[in-house]
Design an enzyme around this catalytic site. Structure first.
Site, mmCIF file in Angstrom:
data_model
loop_
_atom_site.group_PDB
_atom_site.id
_atom_site.type_symbol
_atom_site.label_atom_id
_atom_site.label_comp_id
_atom_site.label_asym_id
_atom_site.label_seq_id
_atom_site.Cartn_x
_atom_site.Cartn_y
_atom_site.Cartn_z
ATOM 1 N N GLU A 265 -36.395 -70.313 13.738
ATOM 2 C CA GLU A 265 -37.802 -68.847 14.249
ATOM 3 C C GLU A 265 -38.953 -68.750 13.219
ATOM 4 O OE1 GLU A 265 -36.947 -65.991 17.495
ATOM 5 O OE2 GLU A 265 -36.398 -67.399 19.118
ATOM 6 N N ASP A 344 -30.850 -68.206 25.335
ATOM 7 C CA ASP A 344 -31.454 -66.680 24.725
ATOM 8 C C ASP A 344 -31.494 -66.277 25.483
ATOM 9 O OD1 ASP A 344 -32.860 -65.014 23.204
ATOM 10 O OD2 ASP A 344 -34.648 -66.080 23.349
ATOM 11 N N GLU A 372 -34.087 -56.981 26.705
ATOM 12 C CA GLU A 372 -35.024 -57.783 26.912
ATOM 13 C C GLU A 372 -35.392 -58.584 27.728
ATOM 14 O OE1 GLU A 372 -34.648 -60.483 23.160
ATOM 15 O OE2 GLU A 372 -37.366 -61.789 23.895
HETATM 16 O O1 GCW Z 1 -34.703 -63.244 22.224
HETATM 17 C C1 GCW Z 1 -35.525 -63.976 20.804
HETATM 18 C C2 GCW Z 1 -36.419 -62.509 20.764
HETATM 19 C C3 GCW Z 1 -37.239 -62.149 19.578
HETATM 20 C C4 GCW Z 1 -35.471 -62.381 18.547
HETATM 21 C C5 GCW Z 1 -34.588 -63.541 18.598
HETATM 22 C C6 GCW Z 1 -33.159 -63.107 17.946
HETATM 23 C C7 GCW Z 1 -34.579 -61.121 16.543
HETATM 24 O O2 GCW Z 1 -37.309 -62.569 21.045
HETATM 25 O O3 GCW Z 1 -37.623 -60.965 18.902
HETATM 26 O O4 GCW Z 1 -35.955 -62.306 17.053
HETATM 27 O O5 GCW Z 1 -34.109 -63.995 19.928
HETATM 28 O O6 GCW Z 1 -32.419 -63.509 18.687
HETATM 29 O O7 GCW Z 1 -32.997 -63.866 16.284
#
Ligand code: GCW
Length: 645
Positions: A265, A344, A372
């Site tokens: 990312e 995720d 989240e």
């Molecule tokens: O779930 C996602 C989140 C990001 C996060 C990423 C990760 C810290 O939306 O905000 O970044 O995972 O785990 O690196």
């Protein structure tokens, strides 16, 4: 409602009442050293008298043996309760165990019980920023206010950090990473010019047996050191890490190590220099090794710029494709930190196959306490049952996930909110994480019971609380994305429904709904082949339309709306039924809370009501958007004729 040293902050599971049984007793604490002093201070703070002739004795074992660095043995005979340990941390954990037991620790006889943690490191990752990030705020995916570690760009009120350390020690957490894995410019400097702030936090955590870890930027040699490269095989780069790490240990002798999100990312990583993740992780591991530190290297590496038109790229495959071939190449002090599922932190995912694929690598399973994707601490969603199912999942014929993993790590849900976790009931998640990391075999409903006892007292309507929380994870699942397909959340903040929100984006999280059907074909026969990453029997179970568990059906298969599930319902009718039932259930949860009126702190009561109201509203929104979406796509009416728009 406050702790005795922090005005206006809820005491969570350590209110004065939780110490009542100890306060009434004489206590003896043997030995010396910082952790033993912590135990003595706790005993005094509880209101007990320190005495030689005691009813509670905490001391060192000698003959019991094999309790390790952190274990303890508890017994009671002839009116004396005894906690024995081989090392000071064991006394600390034994003391808090007695707190949990309350009067029961001082009743009747108790044969010797041994309590030894299943995992050596039980860790929380904070996704906190020093500066407030323009999009993510101060805590990325934080739903509990600002950071307890950082304020206005500097280290903050350490009294709050101390109170946090106590709470964590009381549930067995022994490591914390204090900044977000996305390491921006200011936070990168925690490794160098801002190291003093980290050392100050470490000083506060140390008396509670907690070590500090730091997220670092892989390009630190460039960003902070001014080197032309961060190539992990470059001698200058390696020397830079060695020297930076030496300085860290000079300031923090018991520093835990680094956490790294690389090539993920937008974060820099070894791919940028044509190197592997083994090369990257080992460079940092080598810098830490002389001091006994570890690097947590995250396996969350995938292409976040994929073309949604391209059906052959499957984000679920990414971690395994990148890391499984590297098994055996990581140093002993490099720990591969793997999210529990291949995507995720969704409400429902299969277990990541990486956890079984790397027997020669130390693997940490990463969970998300911060909600989240499970209601963002506005919805009551008790995650103990989810984590218990994850850790107990028999991924290989020989071992479950807890047996395969060396450690368990979770993203914290704590902020500077007066209740610590935004939703007061979300405290139970933090509590449960600590308890399950210590002993993954614990029953999550019993853990909840413990939490209720110590936090809300033994007199509250626990039946109502169980009725609200025990199944709340499944309830949340029932009114959100169906049958394991995931996402359907509003892009960006990830709260509330948006069925097609991610469908035509580069993020790789699609449901592929059309007029005929829905789901992702991840089979070997006709799909992305992801099922082939699993060991038997799972590779065949997930491959088979007949054997695949209902709750994961749409994760692995694309099926017509009329497909009949193992539970006898069609996919489309199941979607309607679960969404109506789930939203209805939140109304019931809200009603159940009324039974707690007058039994809990007024501020807590108000906060919970407000959140339950929002949960009812949001669940109805989910129900209506998801049902309407699938009704309009499929044209199939609800067999029960309920209102769909
Ligand atoms: O779930 C996602 C989140 C990001 C996060 C990423 C990760 C810290 O939306 O905000 O970044 O995972 O785990 O690196």
């Amino acid at each position: 409602m406050s702790t005795d040293d922090l005005d206006g902050v809820h005491p969570a599971w350590l209110p004065p009442e939780a110490f009542r049984a100890i306060a009434a007793r004489q206590v003896r604490v043997a030995g010396t050293g910082p952790l033993v002093e912590t135990v003595r201070a706790e005993v005094t703070r509880a209101g007990a008298t320190i005495a030689e002739d005691a009813e509670l004795v905490l001391g060192f074992a000698g003959e019991v043996g094999s309790l390790g660095d952190e274990g303890f043995a508890l017994s009671r005979r002839d009116g004396v309760t005894t906690v024995l340990a081989d090392a000071p941390a064991g006394l600390l954990y034994g003391f808090f165990h007695v707190v949990r037991l309350g009067e029961a620790a001082f009743t009747g006889d108790r044969p010797v019980e041994r309590h030894v943690p299943a995992m050596r490191r039980r860790m929380l990752d904070h996704w906190d920023h020093v500066d407030v990030h323009p999009v993510m705020g101060q805590v990325e995916r934080g739903y509990s206010g600002g950071s307890i570690f950082w304020r206005a760009g500097a280290a903050r009120d350490l009294a709050r950090v101390r109170a946090y350390a106590r709470l964590l020690a009381a549930v067995g957490i022994n490591a914390i990473s204090v900044n977000n894995v996305n390491v921006h410019a200011t936070e990168a400097k925690l490794l160098t010019e801002r190291l003093g702030d980290v050392a100050a936090i470490a000083d506060v955590l140390r008396p509670y047996g907690i070590r500090v870890h730091l997220s670092v930027n892989f390009a630190a040699p460039v960003i902070l050191g001014g080197l032309p490269t961060a190539d992990p095989l470059d001698e200058g780069v390696r020397a830079w890490w060695a020297e930076a790490t030496r300085r860290v240990y000079e300031a923090i002798p018991d520093f835990g190590g680094y956490v790294v999100k690389a090539d993920s990312e937008g974060q820099p990583g070894p791919f940028g220099y044509g190197r592997s993740h083994g090369d990257g992780a080992n460079a940092l591991a080598d810098a830490l090794a002389p001091f006994g530190g570890v690097v947590h290297w995250r396996a969350f590496v995938y292409n976040h710029r994929q073309d949604w038109r391209d059906r052959s790229t499957d984000r679920a495959r990414a971690a395994y494709d990148h890391f499984a071939p590297l098994d055996g190449q990581f140093r002993d002090n490099a720990i591969l930190q793997v999210k529990y599922g291949p995507i995720d932190f969704q409400t429902r995912e299969p277990i990541s196959p990486v956890i079984a694929a790397m027997p020669a690598t130390a693997v940490a399973v990463e969970l998300q306490v911060t909600q989240e994707y499970t209601g963002q601490q506005r919805h009551a969603c008790y995650l103990g049952p989810m984590w218990s199912a994850i850790l107990g999942f028999p991924l290989t014929e020989a071992a479950d996930v807890a047996g395969l993993a060396k450690e368990v790590v979770a993203v914290s849900n704590v902020g500077d909110d007066p209740f610590w976790t935004g939703h007061p009931l979300a405290q139970a998640n933090l509590y449960a994480f600590g308890r399950l990391a210590w002993d993954p075999a614990l029953d999550p409903v019993s853990i909840l019971d413990e939490w209720i006892d110590v936090t809300l007292g033994t007199e509250v309507d626990r039946e109502a609380l169980h009725a609200i929380l025990d199944d709340s994870w499944r309830t949340y699942e029932s009114y959100t994305a169906p049958l394991g397909v995931g996402f359907m959340v509003r892009p960006g903040h990830h709260y509330g429904p948006d069925v097609d929100g991610y469908e035509y984006t580069p993020w790789g999280t699609y449901h592929f709904a059309d007029r005929d059907g829905v789901g992702v074909d991840r089979t070997r026969a006709t799909g992305t082949g992801f099922t082939g990453q699993y060991p038997e029997p799972w590779s065949d179970v997930y491959e088979s339309l007949e054997r695949c568990p209902d709750e994961l059906l749409l994760f692995f298969h694309h099926v017509p709306y009329g497909h009949v599930l193992r539970n006898g319902s069609t996919v489309i009718q199941h979607i309607y039924d679960t969404h109506f039932a789930g939203a209805e259930r939140t109304v019931e949860m809200r009603r159940l809370w009324e039974r707690l009126a007058g039994q809990v702190d007024a501020g807590l009561d108000t906060r919970v009501r407000e959140r339950l109201d929002e949960q009812v509203r949001s669940a109805a929104e989910w129900r209506d958007q998801v049902n309407t979406y699938f009704y309009r796509k499929s044209g199939v009416p609800d067999a029960k004729g309920r209102r769909i728009y």
